[in-house]
Design a protein around this motif. Structure first.
Motif, PDB file in Angstrom:
ATOM      1  N   LEU A  74       6.424  -1.722   2.978  1.00 36.72           N
ATOM      2  CA  LEU A  74       6.408  -2.258   1.621  1.00 36.72           C
ATOM      3  C   LEU A  74       7.845  -2.392   1.111  1.00 36.72           C
ATOM      4  O   LEU A  74       8.599  -1.418   1.141  1.00 36.72           O
ATOM      5  N   TRP A 127       4.613  -6.968   1.836  1.00 33.27           N
ATOM      6  CA  TRP A 127       3.839  -5.926   2.530  1.00 33.27           C
ATOM      7  C   TRP A 127       3.444  -6.472   3.890  1.00 33.27           C
ATOM      8  O   TRP A 127       2.741  -7.480   3.972  1.00 33.27           O
ATOM      9  N   GLU A 135       4.379   2.140   5.023  1.00 34.51           N
ATOM     10  CA  GLU A 135       3.448   1.108   4.558  1.00 34.51           C
ATOM     11  C   GLU A 135       4.020  -0.294   4.756  1.00 34.51           C
ATOM     12  O   GLU A 135       3.379  -1.284   4.396  1.00 34.51           O
ATOM     13  N   VAL A 185      -2.902   0.734   1.137  1.00 33.61           N
ATOM     14  CA  VAL A 185      -1.583   0.545   0.515  1.00 33.61           C
ATOM     15  C   VAL A 185      -1.693   0.727  -0.997  1.00 33.61           C
ATOM     16  O   VAL A 185      -0.785   1.243  -1.653  1.00 33.61           O
TER      17      VAL A 185
END
Lengths: 199, 260
Positions: free
Chosen positions: B174, B196, B172, B251
């Motif tokens: 992240l 992100w 993702e 997400v």
């Protein structure tokens, strides 16, 4: 500024003769020795015990996480109070109760507009009750309460206070001066109200 | 002859006995001719004396439980317990930069304005979006990449409730930057700041349910940001980021699985 943070290069090395563990432990012990003062200051800032506890706890968390950035031999107490005040400023941004910036110039202007007449009265010390003093302090605008509290109760220098609250030293001096006068007037007012009730 | 206003900054040092000799003389000269300033000085002096005399009794003692929790915070924050300091992480900038006055005034207006106009989900979304934007815009970028699990442990040890911190994931894109606690009048809120796809993303975990936000997630667009919100077990969760709604939702679904 009375303290500084370690630069990246200096943070890599430690003075000889102390291990990381000893340093951390001594840092924590000294930091925790200021907890009463920090809590009392947090109470004057937030006016609510639960918020004051959260504020102090956040202050210690940040201080411990960043302990390596603190320059040994400089003023740990002032460093902690700076973190406390900055954390408080961040907190009130999230809180609809208190959207006013504590350092806003409007506060100073409001006090200017209220006039500057004072009753001569010099016998506050013996006759003033703790409760009255605390209530009168809490009634002051934030910026003045902080300046007077940090100076007369927490015994910081003008330069330290300027660093803690993030305003020029001249502003600190005039806030202390005007804050004391506002507090004086508040105390006199409280006393006459009490006397009126009693009489 | 000095004007009363000129002396404003000198009165505190004068009363405290810390004025320079030359300033002291200037104040003395002025006081001889100005009864109003004499009154000011005597008022200030009496207040300082009262505060000093009462210093011990108006100071509060920290509750024992707070003392214990702060000591625990030290144990939780020391590197031995798992906080990671990646090699090469610079520490040039302090983490506590005061918010500029303009920024906080703007934020205060935004919060009051939106809250007054709407109720329920959109009102909460507006407040969270305003907070998200200001937290990222006016706070310095953290220079130490934190360990989410260590921060979660810190939170549990010091707050008394478990906070599941979604782990960093390459899939993702992240990465956790920081965890902050927000005060509001009715809830305790954990604010998890992530990066992100190189952009700011916030995860909020609030200690209470909010009206009109249910277990079924809702996606609200607010000021160019998407807010994905839901409740679970009396907690309210929100993910705030700028991006295509479908991407934010994707997400957010990962966060939902990892945070509950």
């Amino acid at each position: 500024m009375v303290f500084s943070r370690r630069s990246p290069s200096s943070s890599a090395s430690r003075p000889a003769g102390s291990s990381d563990g000893e340093y951390d432990s001594a840092f924590a012990d000294e930091a925790l020795s200021y907890i009463d003062g920090l809590y009392g200051t947090a109470l004057r800032l937030t006016r609510r015990p639960q918020d004051a506890e959260d504020l102090v706890q956040d202050t210690y968390l940040k201080a411990f996480r960043a302990s390596k950035q603190f320059e040994r031999g400089t003023n740990l107490k002032a460093w902690l109070y700076t973190i406390l005040h900055n954390t408080f400023r961040n907190m009130i941004r999230h809180d609809g109760r208190n959207p006013v910036d504590v350092n806003s110039e409007t506060v100073e202007q409001a006090v200017d507009a209220s006039g500057d007449e004072h009753t001569p009265e010099t016998l506050l010390t013996r006759a003033t009750l703790d409760g009255d003093l605390q209530a009168a302090l809490d009634a002051l605008p934030d910026a003045f309460r902080q300046a007077v509290w940090l100076r007369d109760v927490e015994e910081f220098s003008y330069a330290e206070i300027a660093g803690i609250v993030g305003v020029p030293i001249g502003t600190v001096m005039s806030r202390i001066s005007r804050g004391r006068r506002l507090l004086h007037d508040g105390l006199i007012r409280r006393r006459s109200e009490t006397e009126a009730k009693a009489g | 002859m000095a004007d009363c206003r000129d002396l404003e900054e000198l009165l505190a040092p004068y009363v405290d006995g810390e004025a320079r000799e030359v300033d002291c003389a200037a104040v003395d000269a002025h006081l001889r001719t100005c009864p109003a300033c004499r009154t000011k000085v005597s008022c200030e002096r009496s207040v300082r004396e009262a505060l000093i005399a009462r210093r011990q009794s108006i100071r509060a003692n920290a509750p024992a439980d707070l003392r214990r929790r702060c000591a625990a915070a030290h144990a939780a924050a020391t590197p031995a317990s798992g906080a990671s300091l990646p090699a090469g992480a610079g520490r040039r900038r302090g983490r506590w930069v005061p918010l500029s006055m303009a920024a906080s005034v703007l934020l205060a207006f935004a919060g009051v304005f939106f809250y007054g106009l709407r109720g329920g989900g959109p009102a909460l979304a507006a407040q969270l979006v305003a907070d998200h934007v200001s937290c990222f815009e006016f706070a310095p970028q953290p220079t130490i990449i934190p360990d989410g699990r260590a921060l979660g442990r810190e939170w549990a040890a010091t707050r008394g409730w478990n906070l599941k911190v979604p782990e960093n994931t390459d899939t993702e894109q992240l990465t956790l930057l920081d965890i902050r606690r927000c005060i509001s009048s009715d809830a305790v809120t954990a604010h998890l700041l992530y990066k992100w796809r190189g952009q700011p993303l916030s995860v909020y975990v609030m200690s209470r349910p909010y009206p009109r936000i249910g277990p079924k997630p809702q996606l609200v667009e607010e000021a160019g940001q998407e807010a994905f919100m839901w409740t679970k077990n009396d907690r309210t969760y929100a993910v705030v980021a700028r991006g295509r709604p479908a991407d934010v939702e994707h997400v957010a679904r990962y966060v939902q699985t990892a945070a509950e």
